[in-house]
Design a protein around this motif. Structure first.
Motif, short mmCIF file in Angstrom:
data_model
loop_
_atom_site.label_atom_id
_atom_site.label_comp_id
_atom_site.label_asym_id
_atom_site.label_seq_id
_atom_site.Cartn_x
_atom_site.Cartn_y
_atom_site.Cartn_z
N PRO A 238 0.81 -1.22 0.00
CA PRO A 238 0.00 0.00 0.00
C PRO A 238 0.84 1.27 0.00
CG PRO A 238 -1.00 -1.61 1.43
CD PRO A 238 0.31 -2.19 1.00
N GLN B 175 -5.56 -5.22 -7.24
CA GLN B 175 -5.31 -4.82 -5.86
C GLN B 175 -4.93 -6.01 -4.97
OE1 GLN B 175 -8.76 -1.50 -6.47
NE2 GLN B 175 -8.54 -2.25 -4.38
N LEU C 148 -4.30 -4.52 -1.64
CA LEU C 148 -5.14 -3.38 -1.28
C LEU C 148 -6.62 -3.76 -1.27
CD1 LEU C 148 -2.67 -2.05 -3.35
CD2 LEU C 148 -3.56 -0.07 -2.15
N HIS D 234 -12.33 -3.59 -1.91
CA HIS D 234 -12.08 -2.29 -1.31
C HIS D 234 -12.01 -1.21 -2.38
CE1 HIS D 234 -10.15 -4.00 2.63
NE2 HIS D 234 -11.20 -4.69 2.23
N VAL E 233 -10.25 1.60 -3.59
CA VAL E 233 -8.94 2.24 -3.45
C VAL E 233 -8.54 2.79 -4.81
CG1 VAL E 233 -6.55 2.01 -2.69
CG2 VAL E 233 -8.32 0.59 -1.63
N SER F 90 -8.96 7.72 -0.70
CA SER F 90 -9.13 6.29 -0.43
C SER F 90 -7.81 5.54 -0.29
CB SER F 90 -9.99 5.65 -1.52
OG SER F 90 -9.38 5.77 -2.80
N ARG F 91 -6.80 5.91 -1.04
CA ARG F 91 -5.52 5.19 -0.91
C ARG F 91 -4.92 5.43 0.47
NH1 ARG F 91 0.18 6.81 -1.76
NH2 ARG F 91 1.38 4.89 -1.48
N CYS G 92 -6.65 3.44 3.05
CA CYS G 92 -6.23 2.04 2.99
C CYS G 92 -4.91 1.84 3.73
CB CYS G 92 -6.10 1.59 1.54
SG CYS G 92 -5.56 -0.11 1.33
#
Length: 677
Positions: free
Chosen positions: A344, A368, A371, A376, A378, A482-483, A486
């Motif tokens: 991540p 992902q 992630l 999710h 992301v 969002s990243r 995460c």
């Protein structure tokens, strides 16, 4: 009869809702379907690519007449283009047919996102020559790290039966400027190079060609031995070199514009030149020599993940830096964005810029794996941008990863960028409607790495859902944060690779001795003990900081100057160490995990309020994913904090929500099998 009338009336009453139903299959390509007279699209010549460009504009363009003008003098544009409008028409000019197709999609994108097209002058030159997707698809239809169904490629049906999705895939890629694809997994089966499969590959190449897309293949280094019984696959064996030369000739006879090979060698048990006492350069150059007469290239992966007593993060530099200058000019070293494995957050890979005489390319992971899979939400543009904009200082200040790999600072015969794609045969292609944005993002940044995350998110939302600002603004904020959310609920402050090794989905910081190799356990990376947490990569530890150019080696190596978001990557930090914001490291860790959970819960509220702007099917499907996302964020927070607390012996701050389960109960949790496709 009366009941039939009632049913008919009910169906008619539902038609508006049914018409607005969406399954995500159209991706971001929701152009207007208003027909235009063919005379309004003017072309200077005919070709399969030009026919596609003309058809797209004739079907979807609603503005003034458009002229498609091929001008071979515009070589400086590569496969880029110029869009220029006057009072009578809009002229699209390019030096290649593919450039005109990209220009047509650009014009339609402007229309779709509500940009004024009356006074245009746009000149676009792509950042990279080769903008390539890496499919990790296997010949049996499965996909390694695939979370959206099975492979798009129906090998058992090819070449006789062609799925309509092949053309839809090509169209989606062309719309964002992606011009190359590797069809098969880097953990390659030699079978892909047999005559039977090459004819199947040819069928796909023929579909992709009019869209400007070249086909590449992952090659298994042991193919000569496995397929034709040669005694070995030693790159210095004349018989082996002749085998590859003949195989390449066979490929180009079938596919004249074949792009070349992607190779994973001597990593995770894959065969390679080191099996015979040879170097990566020896292996890559053998393939490069076979491809060179046809203009093909070799993308040789630097992911050399093999057993070592040294810090795993150092392996790529240790193996490849001594070989700098020994590779042919049609070899590009393909380097993962970070030094470990698509985490991540990682610092950029120190190999970028370290190879002064060898072409380098970035490998991102769109799928992902680490992630939250396709469960999710992301948005990866901030991650991609963080890496591309990172200053390596290899050639002084301003030597960003982007400038090193795009030819600005290190001129190369061919420049390239790759992304491990997240597509599958799910109706919506990517498993999660918002995961489509990461495929889109990779294409847009591969074309122009100077675009911002905000610009890309804005485009994608307007093209995929609606241009209504009441929807665009809150959803864009959700995507852009969002990243970081995460990172917070999974591995804040530079923690990395503390997943469950069985699935890379949920937390597993407690895994210590599940495998023979230490670097297959979480404890290898987090090193929690009574004193503190984190991996010491300073001069007193593994000294991985020495692989970075000054001043980064000192910046990362000093706990005071190391950025907080990487501090546990480079330092073993005492639990009560005072962070830059005044909190202890333990408290900051707790609050970061909590912030990630709160952020995802906020996404649920935002999305619920967006219901009036979204078709019911996509609204409900995203809503369901967000419920799962929020549950998983809590799983991560509770599991990690309760585990690390056994070492810190410090209280979790009182204002952070307590876990409903004990650590032992959480350790027993396994992800629902439904997360897999």
């Amino acid at each position: 009869m009366k009941n039939k009338v009632k049913i008919s009336i009910l169906i008619l009453s539902l038609l508006p809702l049914l018409a607005w139903a969406e399954d995500g299959s159209r991706l971001w390509l929701r152009f207007s379907d208003k027909p235009q007279q063919s005379k309004e699209i003017i072309t200077t010549h005919r070709s399969p690519t030009m026919d596609i460009a003309e058809k797209e504009l004739a079907s979807h363009w609603n503005g003034k007449p458009v002229e498609l003008r091929l001008d071979k003098k515009l070589k400086r544009l590569k496969d880029g283009y110029i869009i220029q409008s006057d009072k009578d028409k809009i002229c699209l000019s390019a030096g290649k047919d593919a450039g005109l197709l990209y220009a047509a999609y650009h014009l339609l994108r402007l229309q779709q996102t509500g940009v004024d097209t009356e006074n245009l002058y746009i000149e676009e030159i792509p950042s990279y020559d080769v903008r390539i997707l890496n499919h990790w698809d296997n010949l049996n239809g499965s996909i390694e790290r695939g979370y959206a169904g099975r492979s798009l490629w129906k090998w058992e049906e090819l070449p006789g039966k062609l799925s309509p999705r092949y053309q839809e895939y090509a169209r989606a890629n062309a719309s964002v400027g992606i011009n190359a694809t590797v069809l098969n997994n880097v953990n390659a089966s030699p079978q892909i190079l047999t005559g039977e499969y090459l004819h199947k590959v040819k069928a796909l190449a023929d579909i992709f060609r009019p869209y400007g897309i070249k086909v590449y293949l992952s090659a298994n280094f042991s193919s000569p031995k496995v397929l034709d019984g040669l005694p070995d696959s030693d790159p210095m064996n004349k018989e082996v070199r002749a085998w590859w030369k003949n195989k390449v000739k066979e490929i180009y006879r079938l596919i004249p514009d074949f792009g070349g090979f992607l190779v994973k060698a001597n990593s995770e048990g894959q065969p390679g030149p080191q099996d015979y006492g040879r170097t990566h350069a020896d292996g890559a150059n053998m393939l490069a020599d076979a491809l060179k007469p046809y203009g093909g290239i070799v993308m040789w992966r630097a992911f050399v993940y093999s057993p070592t007593k040294d810090d795993r993060a150092k392996q790529a530099c240790l193996e490849f830096m001594p070989l700098d200058g020994q590779f042919r000019d049609n070899v590009i070293i393909q380097i993962k964005n970070g030094p470990v494995d698509f985490q991540p957050r990682e610092p950029f890979n120190p190999l970028f810029g370290s190879l002064k005489k060898t072409a380098e390319m970035v490998e991102f992971q769109i799928t992902q794996e680490y992630l939250g899979f396709s469960n999710h939400l992301v948005f990866l543009a901030p991650l991609f941008k963080e890496v591309l904009d990172s200053d390596t200082y290899s050639d002084g200040s301003g030597s960003t990863v982007a400038k090193i790999t795009d030819g600005t600072l290190r001129p190369a015969k061919v420049t390239a960028i790759s992304g491990v794609v997240n597509t599958g045969d799910d109706v919506n292609w990517c498993g999660h409607h918002f995961a489509q944005s990461n495929w889109y993002t990779f294409g847009r940044l591969a074309w122009n790495h100077q675009l911002t995350s905000e610009q890309i998110a804005d485009e994608w939302i307007k093209m995929t859902f609606t241009p209504d600002e009441a929807f665009v603004k809150p959803v864009k904020e959700m995507m852009l944060t969002s990243r970081e959310a995460c990172v917070d609920y999974m591995m804040p402050l530079g923690l990395h690779h503390i997943f469950s090794s069985n699935h890379h989905y949920g937390p597993g910081p407690w895994e210590e001795q599940l495998h023979i190799r230490r670097d297959w356990t979480s404890r290898y990376y987090h090193n929690a003990d009574a004193e503190g947490l984190g991996f010491d990569r300073t001069k007193t530890g593994s000294n991985a900081v020495a692989q970075y150019f000054p001043p980064l080696d000192d910046t990362y190596g000093n706990i005071v100057t190391c950025p907080d978001n990487l501090i546990l990557w480079f330092h073993h930090v005492p639990w009560k160490y005072k962070m830059k914001n005044g909190r202890t490291m333990w408290d900051e860790l707790c609050y970061r995990y909590d912030a990630g959970v709160k952020q995802v819960r906020e996404y649920q509220k935002i999305w619920d309020s967006m219901q009036p702007y979204v078709d019911e099917q996509r609204f409900q499907e995203v809503q369901a994913k967000l419920r799962l996302h929020a549950r998983d964020a809590v799983w991560w927070k509770d599991g990690c904090l309760l585990y690390f607390q056994t070492y810190s012996n410090l209280p979790i701050p009182y204002d952070i929500e307590r876990s409903a389960y004990s650590l032992e109960e959480i350790k027993k949790v396994r992800p629902d099998i439904r997360i897999y496709k």
